[in-house]
Motif scaffolding. Structure first.
Motif, short mmCIF file in Angstrom:
data_model
loop_
_atom_site.label_atom_id
_atom_site.label_comp_id
_atom_site.label_asym_id
_atom_site.label_seq_id
_atom_site.Cartn_x
_atom_site.Cartn_y
_atom_site.Cartn_z
N PRO A 73 0.12 33.90 47.42
CA PRO A 73 1.45 33.66 47.99
C PRO A 73 1.69 34.41 49.29
O PRO A 73 2.42 33.92 50.16
CB PRO A 73 2.41 34.13 46.89
CG PRO A 73 1.59 34.99 45.98
CD PRO A 73 0.20 34.46 46.06
N ILE A 76 0.41 32.10 51.89
CA ILE A 76 1.33 30.96 52.08
C ILE A 76 2.50 31.37 52.97
O ILE A 76 2.85 30.67 53.94
CB ILE A 76 1.84 30.45 50.72
CG1 ILE A 76 0.69 29.84 49.90
CG2 ILE A 76 2.96 29.43 50.91
CD1 ILE A 76 1.06 29.53 48.47
N ILE A 77 3.11 32.50 52.66
CA ILE A 77 4.31 32.92 53.40
C ILE A 77 3.95 33.39 54.81
O ILE A 77 4.67 33.11 55.77
CB ILE A 77 5.06 34.02 52.62
CG1 ILE A 77 5.53 33.48 51.27
CG2 ILE A 77 6.26 34.53 53.42
CD1 ILE A 77 6.03 34.54 50.31
N THR A 110 13.52 31.52 45.56
CA THR A 110 12.60 31.51 44.42
C THR A 110 13.29 31.65 43.07
O THR A 110 12.87 31.04 42.09
CB THR A 110 11.55 32.63 44.56
OG1 THR A 110 12.22 33.88 44.70
CG2 THR A 110 10.65 32.39 45.75
N GLN A 129 3.73 33.71 36.58
CA GLN A 129 3.17 33.21 37.83
C GLN A 129 4.28 33.07 38.88
O GLN A 129 4.06 33.32 40.07
CB GLN A 129 2.50 31.85 37.62
CG GLN A 129 1.13 31.92 36.96
CD GLN A 129 1.24 32.03 35.45
OE1 GLN A 129 2.30 31.77 34.87
NE2 GLN A 129 0.15 32.42 34.80
N TYR A 133 4.86 34.92 43.00
CA TYR A 133 5.36 34.39 44.27
C TYR A 133 6.63 35.12 44.70
O TYR A 133 6.82 35.41 45.88
CB TYR A 133 5.63 32.88 44.15
CG TYR A 133 5.80 32.23 45.50
CD1 TYR A 133 4.73 31.63 46.14
CD2 TYR A 133 7.03 32.24 46.17
CE1 TYR A 133 4.87 31.06 47.39
CE2 TYR A 133 7.17 31.69 47.42
CZ TYR A 133 6.10 31.09 48.02
OH TYR A 133 6.24 30.55 49.27
N ASN A 137 7.38 36.95 48.25
CA ASN A 137 8.56 36.49 48.98
C ASN A 137 9.51 37.64 49.26
O ASN A 137 10.04 37.80 50.37
CB ASN A 137 9.25 35.40 48.16
CG ASN A 137 10.16 34.50 48.98
OD1 ASN A 137 9.72 33.78 49.87
ND2 ASN A 137 11.44 34.54 48.67
N VAL A 245 0.99 24.69 51.48
CA VAL A 245 0.67 25.18 50.14
C VAL A 245 -0.59 24.51 49.60
O VAL A 245 -1.50 25.17 49.08
CB VAL A 245 1.85 24.95 49.17
CG1 VAL A 245 1.47 25.37 47.75
CG2 VAL A 245 3.07 25.72 49.63
N CYS A 249 -3.99 26.39 48.61
CA CYS A 249 -4.24 26.53 47.17
C CYS A 249 -5.37 25.65 46.64
O CYS A 249 -6.09 26.05 45.72
CB CYS A 249 -2.97 26.24 46.39
SG CYS A 249 -1.68 27.49 46.61
N THR A 258 -0.73 27.12 37.82
CA THR A 258 -0.47 28.09 38.89
C THR A 258 -0.26 27.41 40.23
O THR A 258 0.66 27.75 40.97
CB THR A 258 -1.64 29.09 38.99
OG1 THR A 258 -1.79 29.77 37.74
CG2 THR A 258 -1.39 30.11 40.08
N PHE A 262 3.32 27.66 42.35
CA PHE A 262 3.39 28.12 43.73
C PHE A 262 3.97 27.03 44.64
O PHE A 262 4.75 27.31 45.55
CB PHE A 262 2.00 28.53 44.23
CG PHE A 262 1.51 29.85 43.67
CD1 PHE A 262 2.33 30.65 42.90
CD2 PHE A 262 0.21 30.28 43.92
CE1 PHE A 262 1.88 31.86 42.38
CE2 PHE A 262 -0.24 31.50 43.42
CZ PHE A 262 0.59 32.28 42.64
N ALA A 266 7.50 27.51 46.77
CA ALA A 266 7.39 27.54 48.23
C ALA A 266 8.25 26.48 48.90
O ALA A 266 8.59 26.60 50.08
CB ALA A 266 5.93 27.35 48.64
#
Length: 320
Positions: A73, A76-77, A110, A129, A133, A137, A245, A249, A258, A262, A266
């Motif tokens: 994560p 991703i962010i 989130t 999970q 994230y 975040n 994402v 992923c 998972t 995510f 996201a």
């Protein structure tokens, strides 16, 4: 499965309307707006952060296990932040709005909307999970995100400076860190204290959304006029972010659950805390409030689409 998520969105919109109504009353005024902002940032959100870490992690072992999954994560962010930076420069987003714009592109709601969707699809087994994230975040928003909001107001502020450190070590991040420290130390607070923290943390979302409603009322209906910055945020939040994402992923060999968790978290609307912190940092809180409201409304249509696609993935055989 979609009903719980939709009810969460409608609840937020109702609270925003309550804030608009309160702001229209003569007894609210600037003092009322300042009270909601200060109490939320200084007291309610720190309790909210502490409680979520303490309640979801449960044990030192589970917290350390969650830490091992944080790089995904974070990637991703961070890619979302990079996308926001690039678009802000290429599209010439005004300097006074850049921090809000980049935050809206990178960070999602989130807990208030994301977690109900996750729980509806996967039950409580999906929340650990989701917490992974949430950690990424939270840490990045209360460090890089808050720094960018302060930079809107004061372009000279530096991330690695005393003033930058002060803005980063805000009460919400301290609440998160204290929660993690409590779990790692296996320390149990007295029941009366945890009960007080639990009650206060329940005030965080209502007060944040009522404040956002008051900001929207002050800005008037003209603040909802489509503009380049708002349209770019919508495109990033609901079109580009899902692609990011999957790009990150899919090659990772994650389990189907998972990957989908995510993906859900996201692609949620902009964070509710963005409006509060934009106001505290001296950034464009009106613009932030409009973004939060518009992305929350759009999520009414987006969430069912995402859930439908995820259900198709769940029912498909073989690895995702």
């Amino acid at each position: 499965m979609v009903i719980t998520a939709l009810q969460s969105v409608l609840m937020l919109l109702t609270l925003i309307l309550a804030g608009c109504f309160a702001a229209s009353r003569p007894w609210f005024g600037e003092t009322g707006s300042a009270l909601f902002s200060k109490f939320t940032v200084q007291i309610a959100i720190p309790c909210y952060m502490f409680y979520n870490v303490w309640n979801t992690c449960g044990s030192r072992e589970k917290l350390l296990e969650m830490f091992s999954q944080l790089p995904i994560p974070f990637c991703i962010i961070l890619l979302g932040l990079a996308m926001g930076f690039l678009l802000a420069r290429v599209c010439r987003i005004p300097l006074a709005k850049r921090g809000v714009f980049i935050n809206a592109v990178a960070f999602s709601n989130t807990v208030i909307i994301g977690f109900p969707v996750v729980e509806a699809l996967f039950g409580e087994a999906g929340l650990p999970q989701g917490m992974v994230y949430y950690m990424a975040n939270t840490v990045l928003f209360w460090t890089v995100g808050v720094f960018l909001l302060h930079k809107d107001h004061d372009p000279s502020v530096r991330l690695f400076s005393l003033s930058g450190l002060r803005s980063i070590l805000a009460p919400p991040l301290m609440g998160f860190l204290l929660g993690a420290a409590t779990v790692l130390a296996d320390f149990h607070l007295p029941d009366f204290l945890m009960s007080a923290i639990t009650m206060i943390k329940q005030m965080a979302t209502p007060m944040a959304m009522i404040f956002i409603g008051s900001m929207i009322y002050k800005g008037g209906l003209q603040s909802f006029r489509p503009c380049k910055e708002l349209l770019l945020v919508i495109a990033c939040r609901f079109i580009l972010t899902p692609m990011v994402v999957l790009l990150i992923c899919l090659p990772m060999g994650l389990s189907a659950d998972t990957l989908q968790i995510f993906f859900i978290l996201a692609t949620m609307p902009a964070m509710t805390q963005l409006g509060i912190m934009a106001n505290e940092a001296g950034s464009d809180s009106g613009f932030a409030s409009v973004i939060i409201t518009v992305t929350t409304v759009i999520s009414l249509a987006a969430i069912p689409v995402y859930v439908f696609l995820l259900q198709q993935l769940l029912s498909a055989s073989g690895p995702v």
